[in-house]
Scaffold this motif. Structure first.
Motif, PDB file in Angstrom:
ATOM      1  N   ALA A 176       0.830  -1.255   0.152  1.00 33.83           N
ATOM      2  CA  ALA A 176       0.168   0.034  -0.123  1.00 33.83           C
ATOM      3  C   ALA A 176       0.730   1.418   0.018  1.00 33.83           C
ATOM      4  CB  ALA A 176      -0.786  -0.088   0.933  1.00 33.83           C
ATOM      5  N   THR A 177       1.944   1.267   0.778  1.00 36.10           N
ATOM      6  CA  THR A 177       2.700   2.241   0.816  1.00 36.10           C
ATOM      7  C   THR A 177       3.617   2.730  -0.611  1.00 36.10           C
ATOM      8  OG1 THR A 177       3.379   2.122   2.979  1.00 36.10           O
ATOM      9  CG2 THR A 177       4.812   3.340   1.981  1.00 36.10           C
ATOM     10  N   VAL A 178       4.047   1.583  -1.307  1.00 36.33           N
ATOM     11  CA  VAL A 178       4.500   1.601  -2.522  1.00 36.33           C
ATOM     12  C   VAL A 178       3.644   1.895  -3.492  1.00 36.33           C
ATOM     13  CG1 VAL A 178       5.537   0.326  -4.205  1.00 36.33           C
ATOM     14  CG2 VAL A 178       6.283  -0.244  -1.930  1.00 36.33           C
ATOM     15  N   GLU A 179       2.439   1.648  -3.452  1.00 34.61           N
ATOM     16  CA  GLU A 179       1.463   2.018  -4.472  1.00 34.61           C
ATOM     17  C   GLU A 179       0.829   3.653  -4.237  1.00 34.61           C
ATOM     18  OE1 GLU A 179      -0.951   2.449  -7.609  1.00 34.61           O
ATOM     19  OE2 GLU A 179       0.301   0.630  -7.332  1.00 34.61           O
ATOM     20  N   ALA A 180       0.941   3.998  -2.840  1.00 37.88           N
ATOM     21  CA  ALA A 180       0.568   5.390  -2.737  1.00 37.88           C
ATOM     22  C   ALA A 180       1.769   6.292  -3.255  1.00 37.88           C
ATOM     23  CB  ALA A 180       0.336   5.489  -1.226  1.00 37.88           C
ATOM     24  N   TYR A 181       2.966   5.832  -2.959  1.00 32.53           N
ATOM     25  CA  TYR A 181       4.157   6.490  -3.559  1.00 32.53           C
ATOM     26  C   TYR A 181       4.142   6.774  -5.015  1.00 32.53           C
ATOM     27  CZ  TYR A 181       8.959   7.931  -4.375  1.00 32.53           C
ATOM     28  OH  TYR A 181       9.970   8.555  -4.778  1.00 32.53           O
ATOM     29  N   ASN A 182       4.109   5.728  -5.599  1.00 28.46           N
ATOM     30  CA  ASN A 182       3.945   5.529  -7.083  1.00 28.46           C
ATOM     31  C   ASN A 182       2.724   6.488  -7.726  1.00 28.46           C
ATOM     32  OD1 ASN A 182       6.054   4.104  -7.867  1.00 28.46           O
ATOM     33  ND2 ASN A 182       5.264   2.218  -7.275  1.00 28.46           N
ATOM     34  N   GLN A 183       1.777   6.643  -6.925  1.00 29.81           N
ATOM     35  CA  GLN A 183       0.498   7.316  -7.265  1.00 29.81           C
ATOM     36  C   GLN A 183       0.863   8.829  -7.157  1.00 29.81           C
ATOM     37  OE1 GLN A 183      -2.307   6.593  -8.718  1.00 29.81           O
ATOM     38  NE2 GLN A 183      -2.842   8.998  -8.874  1.00 29.81           N
ATOM     39  N   ARG A 184       1.640   9.244  -6.052  1.00 28.65           N
ATOM     40  CA  ARG A 184       2.204  10.574  -5.863  1.00 28.65           C
ATOM     41  C   ARG A 184       3.087  11.187  -7.076  1.00 28.65           C
ATOM     42  NH1 ARG A 184       2.727   9.326  -0.753  1.00 28.65           N
ATOM     43  NH2 ARG A 184       5.048   9.356  -0.831  1.00 28.65           N
ATOM     44  N   LEU A 185       3.755  10.156  -7.278  1.00 28.03           N
ATOM     45  CA  LEU A 185       4.999  10.255  -8.386  1.00 28.03           C
ATOM     46  C   LEU A 185       4.220  10.416  -9.713  1.00 28.03           C
ATOM     47  CD1 LEU A 185       7.967  10.238  -8.239  1.00 28.03           C
ATOM     48  CD2 LEU A 185       7.869   7.797  -9.000  1.00 28.03           C
ATOM     49  N   ARG A 186       3.402   9.762  -9.895  1.00 31.87           N
ATOM     50  CA  ARG A 186       2.512  10.051 -11.110  1.00 31.87           C
ATOM     51  C   ARG A 186       1.950  11.243 -11.221  1.00 31.87           C
ATOM     52  NH1 ARG A 186       1.553   4.303 -10.707  1.00 31.87           N
ATOM     53  NH2 ARG A 186      -0.301   4.708  -9.523  1.00 31.87           N
ATOM     54  N   GLU A 187       1.265  11.595 -10.348  1.00 32.14           N
ATOM     55  CA  GLU A 187       0.578  12.950  -9.997  1.00 32.14           C
ATOM     56  C   GLU A 187       1.659  14.134 -10.294  1.00 32.14           C
ATOM     57  OE1 GLU A 187      -1.503  12.687  -6.439  1.00 32.14           O
ATOM     58  OE2 GLU A 187      -3.005  11.459  -7.283  1.00 32.14           O
ATOM     59  N   ARG A 188       2.696  14.099  -9.639  1.00 26.66           N
ATOM     60  CA  ARG A 188       3.702  15.182  -9.560  1.00 26.66           C
ATOM     61  C   ARG A 188       4.230  15.060 -10.820  1.00 26.66           C
ATOM     62  NH1 ARG A 188       7.319  13.332  -4.941  1.00 26.66           N
ATOM     63  NH2 ARG A 188       8.800  13.922  -6.582  1.00 26.66           N
ATOM     64  N   GLY A 189       4.429  14.174 -11.541  1.00 24.63           N
ATOM     65  CA  GLY A 189       5.045  14.097 -13.170  1.00 24.63           C
ATOM     66  C   GLY A 189       4.248  14.685 -13.948  1.00 24.63           C
ATOM     67  N   VAL A 190       2.864  14.485 -13.916  1.00 25.39           N
ATOM     68  CA  VAL A 190       1.793  15.091 -14.820  1.00 25.39           C
ATOM     69  C   VAL A 190       1.866  16.625 -14.346  1.00 25.39           C
ATOM     70  CG1 VAL A 190      -0.652  15.177 -15.405  1.00 25.39           C
ATOM     71  CG2 VAL A 190       0.661  13.111 -15.163  1.00 25.39           C
ATOM     72  N   ASP A 191       1.869  16.746 -13.315  1.00 26.88           N
ATOM     73  CA  ASP A 191       1.672  18.364 -12.800  1.00 26.88           C
ATOM     74  C   ASP A 191       2.956  18.934 -13.508  1.00 26.88           C
ATOM     75  OD1 ASP A 191      -0.806  17.999 -11.767  1.00 26.88           O
ATOM     76  OD2 ASP A 191       0.230  18.009  -9.415  1.00 26.88           O
ATOM     77  N   ARG A 192       4.127  18.465 -13.161  1.00 25.77           N
ATOM     78  CA  ARG A 192       5.404  18.998 -13.754  1.00 25.77           C
ATOM     79  C   ARG A 192       5.245  19.124 -15.284  1.00 25.77           C
ATOM     80  NH1 ARG A 192       8.878  15.240 -10.515  1.00 25.77           N
ATOM     81  NH2 ARG A 192       9.094  16.463  -8.541  1.00 25.77           N
ATOM     82  N   PHE A 193       4.952  18.261 -16.050  1.00 25.38           N
ATOM     83  CA  PHE A 193       4.593  18.132 -17.523  1.00 25.38           C
ATOM     84  C   PHE A 193       3.645  19.419 -17.860  1.00 25.38           C
ATOM     85  CE2 PHE A 193       2.356  16.512 -21.332  1.00 25.38           C
ATOM     86  CZ  PHE A 193       3.392  16.640 -22.144  1.00 25.38           C
ATOM     87  N   VAL A 194       2.620  19.493 -17.279  1.00 26.29           N
ATOM     88  CA  VAL A 194       1.603  20.392 -17.490  1.00 26.29           C
ATOM     89  C   VAL A 194       2.256  21.893 -17.365  1.00 26.29           C
ATOM     90  CG1 VAL A 194      -0.557  21.482 -17.022  1.00 26.29           C
ATOM     91  CG2 VAL A 194      -0.387  18.845 -17.322  1.00 26.29           C
ATOM     92  N   ASP A 195       2.977  22.018 -16.087  1.00 29.37           N
ATOM     93  CA  ASP A 195       3.536  23.265 -16.045  1.00 29.37           C
ATOM     94  C   ASP A 195       4.606  23.727 -17.162  1.00 29.37           C
ATOM     95  OD1 ASP A 195       1.877  23.747 -13.862  1.00 29.37           O
ATOM     96  OD2 ASP A 195       3.474  23.166 -12.379  1.00 29.37           O
ATOM     97  N   ALA A 196       5.485  22.772 -17.301  1.00 25.11           N
ATOM     98  CA  ALA A 196       6.477  22.792 -18.349  1.00 25.11           C
ATOM     99  C   ALA A 196       6.011  23.127 -19.779  1.00 25.11           C
ATOM    100  CB  ALA A 196       7.404  21.509 -18.547  1.00 25.11           C
ATOM    101  N   MET A 197       4.725  22.582 -20.076  1.00 29.00           N
ATOM    102  CA  MET A 197       4.187  22.732 -21.331  1.00 29.00           C
ATOM    103  C   MET A 197       3.670  24.184 -21.446  1.00 29.00           C
ATOM    104  SD  MET A 197       3.985  20.799 -23.895  1.00 29.00           S
ATOM    105  CE  MET A 197       4.821  19.192 -24.072  1.00 29.00           C
ATOM    106  N   HIS A 198       3.171  24.615 -20.332  1.00 35.23           N
ATOM    107  CA  HIS A 198       2.672  25.930 -20.264  1.00 35.23           C
ATOM    108  C   HIS A 198       3.791  26.982 -20.438  1.00 35.23           C
ATOM    109  CE1 HIS A 198       0.132  29.537 -19.049  1.00 35.23           C
ATOM    110  NE2 HIS A 198       0.953  29.867 -18.209  1.00 35.23           N
TER     111      HIS A 198
END
Length: 130
Positions: A68-90
């Motif tokens: 559960a800890t690993v899955e939660a970490y990977n979920q946060r990692l994906r969310e942060r990655g998408v946020d960074r990508f959207v910000d970089a595109m902007h």
């Protein structure tokens, strides 16, 4: 005659230099501003393309803990990655629009994402135009 020639030529030189200095300063400033805008746009597009690929699915032995800890970490990692990508595109879109006074970029800047194919084409185009 020679006694007057040197001061007159000095005054003419000073007048020509004083007349050309503002024009030369403006030209050099414009070129510097243009070059900096191109450099910012190239960097922003490359950064946006680099943030397109982010860490996903980090193995459990790197993180430690239960599933559960690993899955939660990977979920946060994906969310942060998408946020960074959207910000970089902007940021890339803003940098490309700031080129407008100097250069017309041949990409649709009304969309939120610059595709990889378009980014490669834009980079070649900007490097050539810089």
């Amino acid at each position: 005659m020679n006694t007057w020639l040197t001061p007159v030529l000095g005054l003419v030189g000073a007048f020509v230099g004083a007349s050309l200095a503002p024009w030369l300063t403006a030209q050099l400033g414009w070129k510097r501003t243009r070059r900096e805008a191109f450099n910012r746009a190239i960097s922003a597009v490359r950064t946006a393309q680099a943030t397109r690929h982010f860490a996903n699915g980090v193995p459990a032995h790197y993180i430690g803990g239960d599933a559960a800890t690993v899955e939660a970490y990977n979920q946060r990692l994906r969310e942060r990655g998408v946020d960074r990508f959207v910000d970089a595109m902007h940021e890339a879109t803003l940098a490309l629009t700031s080129l407008e006074p100097f250069y017309k970029v041949t990409v649709n800047l009304d969309q939120w994402e610059i595709t990889e194919v378009d980014a490669d084409r834009i980079l070649v185009e900007l490097l050539r135009a810089r």
